[in-house]
Motif scaffolding. Structure first.
Motif, PDB file in Angstrom:
ATOM      1  N   ALA A 122       0.817  -1.222   0.000  1.00 50.32           N
ATOM      2  CA  ALA A 122       0.000   0.000   0.000  1.00 50.32           C
ATOM      3  C   ALA A 122       0.847   1.268   0.000  1.00 50.32           C
ATOM      4  CB  ALA A 122      -0.912   0.000   1.215  1.00 50.32           C
ATOM      5  N   PHE A 123       0.268   2.332  -0.506  1.00 49.41           N
ATOM      6  CA  PHE A 123       0.864   3.655  -0.324  1.00 49.41           C
ATOM      7  C   PHE A 123       0.871   3.929   1.166  1.00 49.41           C
ATOM      8  CE2 PHE A 123      -0.902   4.237  -4.623  1.00 49.41           C
ATOM      9  CZ  PHE A 123       0.203   4.759  -5.263  1.00 49.41           C
ATOM     10  N   GLU A 124       1.991   4.476   1.642  1.00 44.08           N
ATOM     11  CA  GLU A 124       2.111   4.711   3.068  1.00 44.08           C
ATOM     12  C   GLU A 124       1.046   5.695   3.558  1.00 44.08           C
ATOM     13  OE1 GLU A 124       6.421   4.347   4.367  1.00 44.08           O
ATOM     14  OE2 GLU A 124       5.848   6.265   5.230  1.00 44.08           O
ATOM     15  N   LYS A 125       0.826   6.722   2.762  1.00 45.13           N
ATOM     16  CA  LYS A 125      -0.037   7.809   3.218  1.00 45.13           C
ATOM     17  C   LYS A 125      -1.508   7.425   3.300  1.00 45.13           C
ATOM     18  CE  LYS A 125       2.221  10.830   0.197  1.00 45.13           C
ATOM     19  NZ  LYS A 125       2.382  12.074  -0.569  1.00 45.13           N
ATOM     20  N   THR A 126      -1.967   6.646   2.298  1.00 44.67           N
ATOM     21  CA  THR A 126      -3.412   6.425   2.189  1.00 44.67           C
ATOM     22  C   THR A 126      -3.833   4.992   2.478  1.00 44.67           C
ATOM     23  OG1 THR A 126      -3.080   5.926  -0.129  1.00 44.67           O
ATOM     24  CG2 THR A 126      -3.696   8.189   0.416  1.00 44.67           C
ATOM     25  N   LYS A 127      -2.859   4.073   2.572  1.00 48.51           N
ATOM     26  CA  LYS A 127      -3.163   2.636   2.735  1.00 48.51           C
ATOM     27  C   LYS A 127      -3.917   2.067   1.537  1.00 48.51           C
ATOM     28  CE  LYS A 127      -1.210   2.337   6.753  1.00 48.51           C
ATOM     29  NZ  LYS A 127       0.203   1.917   6.642  1.00 48.51           N
ATOM     30  N   ILE A 128      -3.940   2.815   0.437  1.00 52.20           N
ATOM     31  CA  ILE A 128      -4.528   2.283  -0.788  1.00 52.20           C
ATOM     32  C   ILE A 128      -3.490   1.378  -1.453  1.00 52.20           C
ATOM     33  CG2 ILE A 128      -5.312   2.898  -3.123  1.00 52.20           C
ATOM     34  CD1 ILE A 128      -6.501   5.446  -1.932  1.00 52.20           C
ATOM     35  N   TYR A 188      -8.042  -1.235  -0.384  1.00 52.28           N
ATOM     36  CA  TYR A 188      -7.295  -0.837   0.806  1.00 52.28           C
ATOM     37  C   TYR A 188      -6.552  -2.013   1.418  1.00 52.28           C
ATOM     38  CZ  TYR A 188      -9.569   3.633   0.427  1.00 52.28           C
ATOM     39  OH  TYR A 188      -9.964   4.849  -0.042  1.00 52.28           O
ATOM     40  N   LYS A 243     -11.135   9.514   2.043  1.00 57.17           N
ATOM     41  CA  LYS A 243     -10.724   8.130   2.221  1.00 57.17           C
ATOM     42  C   LYS A 243     -11.939   7.348   2.663  1.00 57.17           C
ATOM     43  CE  LYS A 243      -7.458   5.292   4.403  1.00 57.17           C
ATOM     44  NZ  LYS A 243      -6.877   4.942   5.651  1.00 57.17           N
ATOM     45  N   LYS A 244     -12.059   6.087   2.144  1.00 61.04           N
ATOM     46  CA  LYS A 244     -13.173   5.207   2.484  1.00 61.04           C
ATOM     47  C   LYS A 244     -13.231   4.987   3.996  1.00 61.04           C
ATOM     48  CE  LYS A 244     -13.352   0.765   0.888  1.00 61.04           C
ATOM     49  NZ  LYS A 244     -13.532  -0.317  -0.067  1.00 61.04           N
ATOM     50  N   PRO A 269     -10.773   2.046  -5.400  1.00 54.23           N
ATOM     51  CA  PRO A 269      -9.542   1.865  -4.632  1.00 54.23           C
ATOM     52  C   PRO A 269      -9.640   0.613  -3.762  1.00 54.23           C
ATOM     53  CG  PRO A 269     -10.484   4.066  -4.286  1.00 54.23           C
ATOM     54  CD  PRO A 269     -11.512   3.255  -5.014  1.00 54.23           C
ATOM     55  N   TYR A 302       5.883  -2.713 -16.102  1.00 55.05           N
ATOM     56  CA  TYR A 302       4.688  -1.933 -15.771  1.00 55.05           C
ATOM     57  C   TYR A 302       4.909  -1.112 -14.504  1.00 55.05           C
ATOM     58  CZ  TYR A 302       0.022  -0.729 -14.249  1.00 55.05           C
ATOM     59  OH  TYR A 302      -1.071  -0.029 -13.814  1.00 55.05           O
ATOM     60  N   LEU A 346      -3.770   8.246  -8.208  1.00 51.49           N
ATOM     61  CA  LEU A 346      -4.021   6.826  -8.481  1.00 51.49           C
ATOM     62  C   LEU A 346      -4.224   6.622  -9.973  1.00 51.49           C
ATOM     63  CD1 LEU A 346      -6.668   5.943  -5.748  1.00 51.49           C
ATOM     64  CD2 LEU A 346      -4.213   5.448  -5.693  1.00 51.49           C
ATOM     65  N   VAL A 347      -3.855   5.434 -10.447  1.00 54.13           N
ATOM     66  CA  VAL A 347      -4.104   5.110 -11.845  1.00 54.13           C
ATOM     67  C   VAL A 347      -5.568   4.698 -11.991  1.00 54.13           C
ATOM     68  CG1 VAL A 347      -3.530   3.556 -13.736  1.00 54.13           C
ATOM     69  CG2 VAL A 347      -1.729   4.355 -12.207  1.00 54.13           C
ATOM     70  N   GLN A 388       6.478   8.037  -1.909  1.00 55.92           N
ATOM     71  CA  GLN A 388       7.639   7.950  -1.043  1.00 55.92           C
ATOM     72  C   GLN A 388       8.774   7.313  -1.853  1.00 55.92           C
ATOM     73  OE1 GLN A 388       7.057   8.809   2.318  1.00 55.92           O
ATOM     74  NE2 GLN A 388       4.908   9.141   1.851  1.00 55.92           N
ATOM     75  N   ARG A 402      -1.266  -0.242  -4.109  1.00 55.93           N
ATOM     76  CA  ARG A 402      -0.713   0.317  -5.340  1.00 55.93           C
ATOM     77  C   ARG A 402      -1.163  -0.490  -6.542  1.00 55.93           C
ATOM     78  NH1 ARG A 402       5.100   2.097  -5.663  1.00 55.93           N
ATOM     79  NH2 ARG A 402       4.048   2.747  -7.559  1.00 55.93           N
ATOM     80  N   GLY A 403      -1.459   0.231  -7.616  1.00 56.37           N
ATOM     81  CA  GLY A 403      -1.972  -0.410  -8.820  1.00 56.37           C
ATOM     82  C   GLY A 403      -1.126  -1.569  -9.311  1.00 56.37           C
ATOM     83  N   GLU A 452       4.502   2.772 -14.101  1.00 53.25           N
ATOM     84  CA  GLU A 452       3.458   3.303 -13.222  1.00 53.25           C
ATOM     85  C   GLU A 452       4.047   4.220 -12.149  1.00 53.25           C
ATOM     86  OE1 GLU A 452      -0.231   1.081 -11.036  1.00 53.25           O
ATOM     87  OE2 GLU A 452       1.490   1.687  -9.852  1.00 53.25           O
ATOM     88  N   LYS A 495      10.673   4.909  -1.102  1.00 51.78           N
ATOM     89  CA  LYS A 495      10.610   3.440  -1.024  1.00 51.78           C
ATOM     90  C   LYS A 495       9.519   2.854  -1.935  1.00 51.78           C
ATOM     91  CE  LYS A 495       7.282   2.455   2.627  1.00 51.78           C
ATOM     92  NZ  LYS A 495       6.283   1.971   1.660  1.00 51.78           N
ATOM     93  N   ASP A 496       8.547   3.676  -2.314  1.00 51.27           N
ATOM     94  CA  ASP A 496       7.472   3.212  -3.188  1.00 51.27           C
ATOM     95  C   ASP A 496       7.830   3.342  -4.667  1.00 51.27           C
ATOM     96  OD1 ASP A 496       5.787   2.482  -1.133  1.00 51.27           O
ATOM     97  OD2 ASP A 496       4.763   4.418  -1.055  1.00 51.27           O
ATOM     98  N   VAL A 519      -1.720  12.830  -3.682  1.00 50.96           N
ATOM     99  CA  VAL A 519      -2.169  11.451  -3.872  1.00 50.96           C
ATOM    100  C   VAL A 519      -2.661  11.303  -5.307  1.00 50.96           C
ATOM    101  CG1 VAL A 519      -3.772   9.653  -3.146  1.00 50.96           C
ATOM    102  CG2 VAL A 519      -2.856  11.241  -1.455  1.00 50.96           C
TER     103      VAL A 519
END
Lengths: 191, 191
Positions: free
Chosen positions: A100-106, A143, B190-191, A141, B113, B130-131, B72, A108-109, B117, B74-75, B128
């Motif tokens: 997940a992205f650290e910031k949003t916990k979404i 999570y 965010k959800k 998204p 990919y 997202l794809v 980030q 990653r694609g 991405e 690391k991402d 933030v």
């Protein structure tokens, strides 16, 4: 819960069928389906020699990997549950923070993409299959912690070209869909 | 090799420019460009206080990561070399066996990919991104050991929707191209 419970013999027969159709039914879900208690289901499984869900999944997965020609187990992203080469395949993925992205916990694609791509390659009835084109759509998204189920279907094969559709759902809701055009390299030389 | 060598002062001036344009020029390539020996180039760099390639890349990368808002370090998959938010970005990736199919040593699509991405997300001038959709094409197989260069360009921005093109080359040959439609979540809960 309102349906009357079946007789034991009848329930056993139906239980075997249900689990064959969907090996991922939990004892809780089975209990609800048959309007009996969870301990009853456990007893049924014991009497019928049906292992618990965890064990069942492992068995199914091992069998499925054995069928795949185009991928090594270690190259598969997710857990393969069922597969018929040249036709369809199902896999699952338990997502976590590392994806997940650290910031949003979404999630990653590219992790979702990898799950879909792995399955698309695995269903191809060829020893080497590569993705040529992919048209993909992330619909919702996902999570960290969400459990994903991917289903792939081979839509068309024309010589060594394949069109595979992959749909990924989370709790029955579609979060991703992709169309992959794959090429098997059976007749193509290595560079 | 046939061009006459420039005078030292002139060479120094041109050297600074060349390295500014392309920080990844090796001493070998510079020597050839200026028709001088490699030790001459090393001496030039020393006199001018220009660090060697490895160090230069590191410096450029650190500076670039500092600019990225949406990811980030690391991402990020690959090494970010240059970036102008909302405009373009460049990254490199040294592929290896861990990214390849065991049988063919061809790099698996999802690593390519992921490189694309990452860069597509990094160039977006938002916290933030997202794809939503990606249309991608793998044009040539990439083999383990190949060095990839990715270039991303933001083609259009319309409120919080972005279209980013990413092209990946190996030795100037295009191996991948993708169109990514991204959504920034700046205003979405965010959800």
């Amino acid at each position: 819960m309102s349906r009357p419970s079946l007789h034991k013999k009848e329930r056993h027969k139906t239980l075997i069928e249900k689990i064959k159709q969907d090996p991922f039914l939990t004892d809780e879900e089975l209990a609800e389906k048959f309007s009996v208690s969870i301990p009853t289901i456990r007893l049924d499984r014991l009497e019928l020699g049906i292992p618990e869900l965890r064990e069942r999944v492992k068995n199914v997965a091992e069998e499925s990997y054995g069928k795949v020609k185009s991928l090594q187990v270690k190259d598969f992203f997710g857990e393969l549950l069922d597969i018929t080469l040249g036709k369809y395949g199902i896999s699952i993925l338990q997502t976590d923070d590392s994806m997940a992205f650290e910031k949003t916990k979404i999630i990653r694609g590219h992790f979702i993409y990898s799950m879909a791509e792995s399955l698309a390659i695995a269903v191809i009835d060829a020893h080497v299959a590569l993705v040529g084109v992919a048209n993909i759509k992330y619909k919702m998204p996902v999570y960290s912690g969400n459990k994903l189920v991917a289903k792939a279907e081979v839509k068309r094969q024309k010589s060594n070209n394949y069109i595979v559709w992959v749909k990924i759902t989370e709790k029955q809701v579609e979060v991703f869909r992709g169309k992959f055009i794959l090429v098997s390299l059976e007749k193509v030389d290595k560079k």
